[in-house]
Design a protein around this motif. Sequence first.
Motif: not given
Length: 156
Positions: A61-62, A69-71, A78-80, A86-88
Amino acid sequence: MEYKKIVVDSIKETIKKMLDTELDIVMEEEAESSPIKVEDFTVIIGIAGKITGQLIFGFKEENVKCIASRMIEQEVDELDDLAMSAVAEFTNVAAGNSTIMLVDAGSKKLGMSPPSIVMGKSMRISTKINPITKYKIKTQKYGEFLLHIALKEREE
């Protein structure tokens, strides 16, 4: 064709460009059998064509918060939906670049599925492809994450 090396090299280059970080290049390679244990935040992208299977990215999660945050260029606490998106997108670009490199290396036409996000504790994912190769990727700024390459060349 050395498709695993092509995928790993492409993903390393994508990480450097998108996250503006150097890799500690601790690429620990290990063979796994299905079902595989995955991280609490996992993104699965299917590949279809001459090479078929899945690229499975696993994050803590971290790490997801740092990458998001970078993206999106703002702090993520939080994982909203925005952080997950963004991670996807990060994994989608990494897999897309890998697909392009595989096609350039002679894999002809390849297709990709959209990223699927799976979240939960103590999860296992099963695939028909064995063995699966797991890589630990360590970055200087974003910690460690896993890449499981469950790909095989389709017989013609």
